[in-house]
Design a protein around this motif. Sequence first.
Motif, PDB file in Angstrom:
ATOM      1  N   MET A   2       0.847  -1.191   0.000  1.00 25.96           N
ATOM      2  CA  MET A   2       0.000   0.000   0.000  1.00 25.96           C
ATOM      3  C   MET A   2       0.886   1.246   0.000  1.00 25.96           C
ATOM      4  O   MET A   2       2.059   1.206   0.355  1.00 25.96           O
ATOM      5  CB  MET A   2      -0.931   0.007   1.211  1.00 25.96           C
ATOM      6  N   ARG A   3       0.293   2.361  -0.397  1.00 25.32           N
ATOM      7  CA  ARG A   3       0.955   3.660  -0.308  1.00 25.32           C
ATOM      8  C   ARG A   3      -0.104   4.751  -0.313  1.00 25.32           C
ATOM      9  O   ARG A   3      -1.243   4.542  -0.747  1.00 25.32           O
ATOM     10  CB  ARG A   3       1.926   3.881  -1.472  1.00 25.32           C
ATOM     11  N   MET A   4       0.293   5.936   0.170  1.00 26.42           N
ATOM     12  CA  MET A   4      -0.599   7.085   0.134  1.00 26.42           C
ATOM     13  C   MET A   4      -0.629   7.661  -1.283  1.00 26.42           C
ATOM     14  O   MET A   4       0.302   7.453  -2.072  1.00 26.42           O
ATOM     15  CB  MET A   4      -0.128   8.165   1.111  1.00 26.42           C
ATOM     16  N   LEU A   5      -1.687   8.378  -1.615  1.00 25.16           N
ATOM     17  CA  LEU A   5      -1.744   9.073  -2.896  1.00 25.16           C
ATOM     18  C   LEU A   5      -0.619  10.100  -2.974  1.00 25.16           C
ATOM     19  O   LEU A   5      -0.283  10.753  -1.987  1.00 25.16           O
ATOM     20  CB  LEU A   5      -3.071   9.805  -3.067  1.00 25.16           C
ATOM     21  N   SER A   6      -0.062  10.266  -4.149  1.00 26.34           N
ATOM     22  CA  SER A   6       0.932  11.315  -4.371  1.00 26.34           C
ATOM     23  C   SER A   6       0.217  12.655  -4.565  1.00 26.34           C
ATOM     24  O   SER A   6      -0.999  12.708  -4.817  1.00 26.34           O
ATOM     25  CB  SER A   6       1.766  10.995  -5.607  1.00 26.34           C
ATOM     26  N   ALA A   7       0.970  13.743  -4.464  1.00 30.31           N
ATOM     27  CA  ALA A   7       0.398  15.062  -4.719  1.00 30.31           C
ATOM     28  C   ALA A   7      -0.109  15.155  -6.152  1.00 30.31           C
ATOM     29  O   ALA A   7      -1.134  15.799  -6.426  1.00 30.31           O
ATOM     30  CB  ALA A   7       1.440  16.147  -4.448  1.00 30.31           C
ATOM     31  N   GLN A   8       0.590  14.507  -7.078  1.00 29.12           N
ATOM     32  CA  GLN A   8       0.178  14.538  -8.487  1.00 29.12           C
ATOM     33  C   GLN A   8      -1.159  13.819  -8.676  1.00 29.12           C
ATOM     34  O   GLN A   8      -2.014  14.260  -9.455  1.00 29.12           O
ATOM     35  CB  GLN A   8       1.262  13.894  -9.360  1.00 29.12           C
ATOM     36  N   GLU A   9      -1.354  12.712  -7.935  1.00 25.61           N
ATOM     37  CA  GLU A   9      -2.625  12.004  -8.021  1.00 25.61           C
ATOM     38  C   GLU A   9      -3.749  12.827  -7.382  1.00 25.61           C
ATOM     39  O   GLU A   9      -4.876  12.851  -7.892  1.00 25.61           O
ATOM     40  CB  GLU A   9      -2.495  10.635  -7.362  1.00 25.61           C
ATOM     41  N   CYS A  10      -3.445  13.502  -6.284  1.00 35.50           N
ATOM     42  CA  CYS A  10      -4.446  14.392  -5.670  1.00 35.50           C
ATOM     43  C   CYS A  10      -4.808  15.525  -6.623  1.00 35.50           C
ATOM     44  O   CYS A  10      -5.981  15.917  -6.712  1.00 35.50           O
ATOM     45  CB  CYS A  10      -3.908  14.951  -4.360  1.00 35.50           C
ATOM     46  N   ARG A  11      -3.814  16.053  -7.314  1.00 35.11           N
ATOM     47  CA  ARG A  11      -4.065  17.115  -8.307  1.00 35.11           C
ATOM     48  C   ARG A  11      -5.035  16.631  -9.371  1.00 35.11           C
ATOM     49  O   ARG A  11      -5.992  17.334  -9.735  1.00 35.11           O
ATOM     50  CB  ARG A  11      -2.745  17.543  -8.936  1.00 35.11           C
ATOM     51  N   ALA A  12      -4.816  15.433  -9.884  1.00 37.70           N
ATOM     52  CA  ALA A  12      -5.713  14.876 -10.895  1.00 37.70           C
ATOM     53  C   ALA A  12      -7.095  14.597 -10.314  1.00 37.70           C
ATOM     54  O   ALA A  12      -8.114  14.808 -10.979  1.00 37.70           O
ATOM     55  CB  ALA A  12      -5.110  13.593 -11.466  1.00 37.70           C
TER      56      ALA A  12
END
Length: 304
Positions: A253-263
Amino acid sequence: MKAIDLFAGAGGFSTGATMAGAQVVWAANHWPLAVECHAANHPSAAHVCQDLHQANWQTVPAHDLLLASPCCQGHSKARGKSSGNPQHDASRSTAWGVVSAAEFHRPAAFVVENVPEFLDWALYPAWEAAMKALGYSLVPHVIDAADHGVPQNRVRMFLVGTRSKAPLKLTLQPREHVPALSFVDFEAGNWSNIHRPSRALATLGRIANGRSSHGSRFLTAYYGNEKGGRCLSRPIGTITTRDRWAIVDGDHMRMLSAQECRAAMGFPADYRLPKQHRSAVHLLGNAVCPPVARDVISAVMAAI
């Protein structure tokens, strides 16, 4: 049409206005990092970093459309509304900056974005009366961002005010929902083993529930009401100002990246964010989803 953006933050309202064909000529926020981010993406607008209670509206360019996202934390159910909490009282008072700006400039229209609970604010009737005294007719629109092509279920209130006798009720055509899978990159990020000594039992319980419902790949929330995971074939839940969503892939597992949050917020892929992950997520979690702003502002521009 020229627009200004109060409490501009990361620039979601300004980005949506630009998408709609408006020219954003001025933007303000009290946080230097937010102003820096907004200026990097909207360099043609004038920028001010200040508390808008102290704004000199004479220095603000003439405009046709006022956009504003006053602080929502004092209204939000997610943060609570503790009785007598001075921080919440101060945050709710930011909405009076909209009245002050509108009184001076009298633009043809305004759009205020906030949580739906803004309408339940004890002082909302007085705030509404003040805007009506300035000649505005008001109508709220409660909108889920997922209905406007944003891969996120995010319900917000857009209050439209126009200098007309009758309030402007917008007719917005719903768009097809976009799944969270559209922005998740399984080949990127820093993954960790799910079963490790430091993992909280509550997290493991959510993951177990999610796996039983959605298989080996799904989203899980670290806090909030999501108890059993969230399918990647539907929009993600609300992006917040601190890391909330993790991706589960098998035993990792991993947290969402900032780039994924942006999208997930509907910003363009080339939209510039602060380098620090925490700051970028904070700005995005407070932002207006640009596609929703685009659709609302387009409808307003077409009607006035």
